[in-house]
Every structure is written in C-alpha cells, then in structure tokens.
Write a protein that holds these residues in place. Structure first.
Motif, PDB file in Angstrom:
ATOM      1  N   VAL A 122       0.855  -1.186   0.000  1.00 15.85           N
ATOM      2  CA  VAL A 122       0.000   0.000   0.000  1.00 15.85           C
ATOM      3  C   VAL A 122       0.888   1.231   0.000  1.00 15.85           C
ATOM      4  O   VAL A 122       1.782   1.362   0.842  1.00 15.85           O
ATOM      5  CB  VAL A 122      -0.932   0.023   1.231  1.00 15.85           C
ATOM      6  CG1 VAL A 122      -1.762   1.298   1.238  1.00 15.85           C
ATOM      7  CG2 VAL A 122      -1.836  -1.195   1.242  1.00 15.85           C
ATOM      8  N   PHE A 123       0.636   2.128  -0.936  1.00 19.04           N
ATOM      9  CA  PHE A 123       1.370   3.387  -1.035  1.00 19.04           C
ATOM     10  C   PHE A 123       0.395   4.535  -0.793  1.00 19.04           C
ATOM     11  O   PHE A 123      -0.687   4.575  -1.380  1.00 19.04           O
ATOM     12  CB  PHE A 123       2.003   3.551  -2.421  1.00 19.04           C
ATOM     13  CG  PHE A 123       3.028   2.504  -2.760  1.00 19.04           C
ATOM     14  CD1 PHE A 123       4.376   2.737  -2.518  1.00 19.04           C
ATOM     15  CD2 PHE A 123       2.648   1.295  -3.327  1.00 19.04           C
ATOM     16  CE1 PHE A 123       5.330   1.780  -2.832  1.00 19.04           C
ATOM     17  CE2 PHE A 123       3.591   0.334  -3.651  1.00 19.04           C
ATOM     18  CZ  PHE A 123       4.928   0.576  -3.392  1.00 19.04           C
ATOM     19  N   GLY A 124       0.778   5.487   0.066  1.00 19.34           N
ATOM     20  CA  GLY A 124      -0.062   6.648   0.319  1.00 19.34           C
ATOM     21  C   GLY A 124      -0.679   6.620   1.703  1.00 19.34           C
ATOM     22  O   GLY A 124      -0.280   5.843   2.585  1.00 19.34           O
ATOM     23  N   ASP A 125      -1.686   7.481   1.903  1.00 25.54           N
ATOM     24  CA  ASP A 125      -2.333   7.663   3.198  1.00 25.54           C
ATOM     25  C   ASP A 125      -3.558   6.755   3.286  1.00 25.54           C
ATOM     26  O   ASP A 125      -4.583   6.995   2.646  1.00 25.54           O
ATOM     27  CB  ASP A 125      -2.748   9.115   3.368  1.00 25.54           C
ATOM     28  CG  ASP A 125      -3.360   9.379   4.735  1.00 25.54           C
ATOM     29  OD1 ASP A 125      -3.363   8.453   5.573  1.00 25.54           O
ATOM     30  OD2 ASP A 125      -3.845  10.510   4.964  1.00 25.54           O
ATOM     31  N   VAL A 126      -3.440   5.700   4.113  1.00 27.86           N
ATOM     32  CA  VAL A 126      -4.520   4.725   4.257  1.00 27.86           C
ATOM     33  C   VAL A 126      -5.124   4.788   5.664  1.00 27.86           C
ATOM     34  O   VAL A 126      -5.833   3.876   6.096  1.00 27.86           O
ATOM     35  CB  VAL A 126      -3.985   3.321   3.935  1.00 27.86           C
ATOM     36  CG1 VAL A 126      -3.084   2.831   5.064  1.00 27.86           C
ATOM     37  CG2 VAL A 126      -5.098   2.328   3.630  1.00 27.86           C
ATOM     38  N   THR A 127      -4.911   5.925   6.364  1.00 24.50           N
ATOM     39  CA  THR A 127      -5.326   6.061   7.759  1.00 24.50           C
ATOM     40  C   THR A 127      -6.810   5.814   7.942  1.00 24.50           C
ATOM     41  O   THR A 127      -7.239   5.145   8.894  1.00 24.50           O
ATOM     42  CB  THR A 127      -4.968   7.460   8.285  1.00 24.50           C
ATOM     43  OG1 THR A 127      -3.576   7.697   8.081  1.00 24.50           O
ATOM     44  CG2 THR A 127      -5.292   7.574   9.772  1.00 24.50           C
ATOM     45  N   ARG A 128      -7.634   6.322   7.047  1.00 24.08           N
ATOM     46  CA  ARG A 128      -9.081   6.189   7.197  1.00 24.08           C
ATOM     47  C   ARG A 128      -9.606   4.831   6.714  1.00 24.08           C
ATOM     48  O   ARG A 128     -10.798   4.567   6.842  1.00 24.08           O
ATOM     49  CB  ARG A 128      -9.782   7.308   6.436  1.00 24.08           C
ATOM     50  CG  ARG A 128      -9.497   8.701   6.974  1.00 24.08           C
ATOM     51  CD  ARG A 128     -10.385   9.730   6.328  1.00 24.08           C
ATOM     52  NE  ARG A 128     -10.140  11.067   6.839  1.00 24.08           N
ATOM     53  CZ  ARG A 128     -10.858  12.146   6.510  1.00 24.08           C
ATOM     54  NH1 ARG A 128     -11.866  12.029   5.658  1.00 24.08           N
ATOM     55  NH2 ARG A 128     -10.572  13.331   7.007  1.00 24.08           N
ATOM     56  N   PHE A 129      -8.728   4.032   6.163  1.00 27.84           N
ATOM     57  CA  PHE A 129      -9.129   2.717   5.656  1.00 27.84           C
ATOM     58  C   PHE A 129      -8.164   1.650   6.187  1.00 27.84           C
ATOM     59  O   PHE A 129      -7.445   1.018   5.424  1.00 27.84           O
ATOM     60  CB  PHE A 129      -9.134   2.713   4.125  1.00 27.84           C
ATOM     61  CG  PHE A 129     -10.100   3.679   3.524  1.00 27.84           C
ATOM     62  CD1 PHE A 129     -11.391   3.274   3.200  1.00 27.84           C
ATOM     63  CD2 PHE A 129      -9.735   4.997   3.300  1.00 27.84           C
ATOM     64  CE1 PHE A 129     -12.290   4.163   2.645  1.00 27.84           C
ATOM     65  CE2 PHE A 129     -10.637   5.893   2.751  1.00 27.84           C
ATOM     66  CZ  PHE A 129     -11.920   5.487   2.430  1.00 27.84           C
ATOM     67  N   PRO A 130      -8.129   1.450   7.519  1.00 33.94           N
ATOM     68  CA  PRO A 130      -7.127   0.547   8.099  1.00 33.94           C
ATOM     69  C   PRO A 130      -7.226  -0.879   7.563  1.00 33.94           C
ATOM     70  O   PRO A 130      -6.217  -1.581   7.484  1.00 33.94           O
ATOM     71  CB  PRO A 130      -7.406   0.611   9.599  1.00 33.94           C
ATOM     72  CG  PRO A 130      -8.823   1.071   9.708  1.00 33.94           C
ATOM     73  CD  PRO A 130      -9.025   2.000   8.551  1.00 33.94           C
TER      74      PRO A 130
END
Length: 211
Positions: free
Chosen positions: A77-85
C-alpha cells in the motif's frame, strides 16, 4: 480497481498441473475523490507440476495423483490509508488475512511475533502496509473431493513497502488434509511454527473455497 488474471490450472481446488498469475491494483482518492489517498497493489502466482501417480490402469478407475506446488504472494500500500485501516494486511493463521500456518491468527506483525490474545500490541498495530508470503506443497490428490499434503509456509509483514526484506521470513511446516463437503471445502492443518517465541505445533481449521 483494475486487475488481470491468467489461469490454466486443471482443477479449481485440487490442481496437479498448470499455473495461475494475477495482479490487482486499487485506487482511492486523487482525481477519483473519496476520503483516502492511496494505491494498493496485490500480486499472486501459483504453479503445479505432476510428479507421479498410482493406479488408474484399469478401465473406469482413477489414479491417485502426486503434484508439487508453489505459490508466491505479495502486497503493498502506497499513500495515506489512515481512514481505511482494513485496506492494509494481516498475517498469521488461516482465518484472517494472509495465511501462515504454525502461528496464531494475525500474530505476525510489523513489530515481530505477538501471540493472538496478548495485550502487548493493539489490533491496529498488527496491520502492515506490505507483505510477502510463499507456500511450497507436495500434494496427494485422491479424487476431486479429497487431498493430503505436506507443506512449507514462509512470510512476513512490514510497516511500509520500502522496509520489505525477503531474507527475514517467519517459517512453518506441516501436514494437511482437504475435503470437499456438501457445505463447501474444509481443511485441517497441523503445522510447526519455527520462529515463534516458543516454537511448537498448532492445529488449524479452514473453511471456504480458497486453500
């Protein structure tokens, strides 16, 4: 999402010949909108070759087939995945996330091995942004409903794709039986986890189409 798959395995559950390769990419955010901003890649490759058979010479009889199999899997996973753990990856056991027999469910983490019910790590802390996993198998296919196998699993989970180190993998090996029932495929595996804090055997029960 976009993906591509090539498949010429000779059986959907108990193959003895052929191969399957797939690549899937998921996009969230950017020009697509949404609350995230990440890209997730997942790849898998499987090969089987026959190595012998017993019986099957008489008319109407079916031989017991022997096969060697190898499966390689990976994801990042690349990028901001904070809201989709849960777009990240779990590893360990057979029920959740990526399979690694001989270990508790979700016990392989980016920070090392943690048993299933320990309080030393949170559930979110068990998730990683990259993984590698491999399985080598020697299978005995009795028919379309029953198979026995000896297997070797190896894999690990990392905090990000840039931390991937294929030389550091947790290892497990054992024996398994798979059976197709009217309720769907089920399996039992008895595996030894070599790299747990206390190495030892563990029994796993599997249910579903994917072995």
């Amino acid at each position: 999402s976009v993906g591509i798959t090539r498949n010429n395995l000779n059986h959907p559950i108990f193959p003895t010949m052929g191969s399957r390769q797939s690549w899937d990419t998921e996009f969230n955010g950017g020009i697509l909108g949404g609350d995230g901003k990440f890209i997730r890649h997942m790849a898998e490759a499987t090969w089987y070759v026959p190595v012998g058979q017993v019986g099957g010479n008489d008319p109407g009889s079916r031989p017991i087939m022997f096969a060697l199999g190898l499966t390689l899997k990976g994801g990042a996973v690349f990028g901001d995945v904070t809201r989709f753990p849960f777009s990240r990856f779990w590893m360990g056991g057979v029920q959740f996330g990526e399979q690694l027999r001989g270990y508790d469910e979700t016990s392989i983490t980016p920070d090392g091995y943690f048993p299933e019910r320990t309080r030393d790590i949170s559930d979110i802390g068990r998730l990683g942004n990259a993984y590698l996993q491999m399985t080598a198998e020697y299978a005995m296919r009795f028919n379309d409903n029953l198979s026995l196998s000896a297997f070797y699993d190896a894999g690990n989970l990392w905090k990000d794709p840039y931390s991937i180190d294929p030389t550091r993998l947790y290892r497990g090996a054992g024996l398994g039986v798979q059976l197709v029932t009217p309720f769907g495929p089920i399996g039992l595996d008895y595996a030894y986890g070599f790299d747990k804090t206390n190495p030892g055997w563990q029994l796993h029960f599997r249910m579903g189409p994917g072995f």
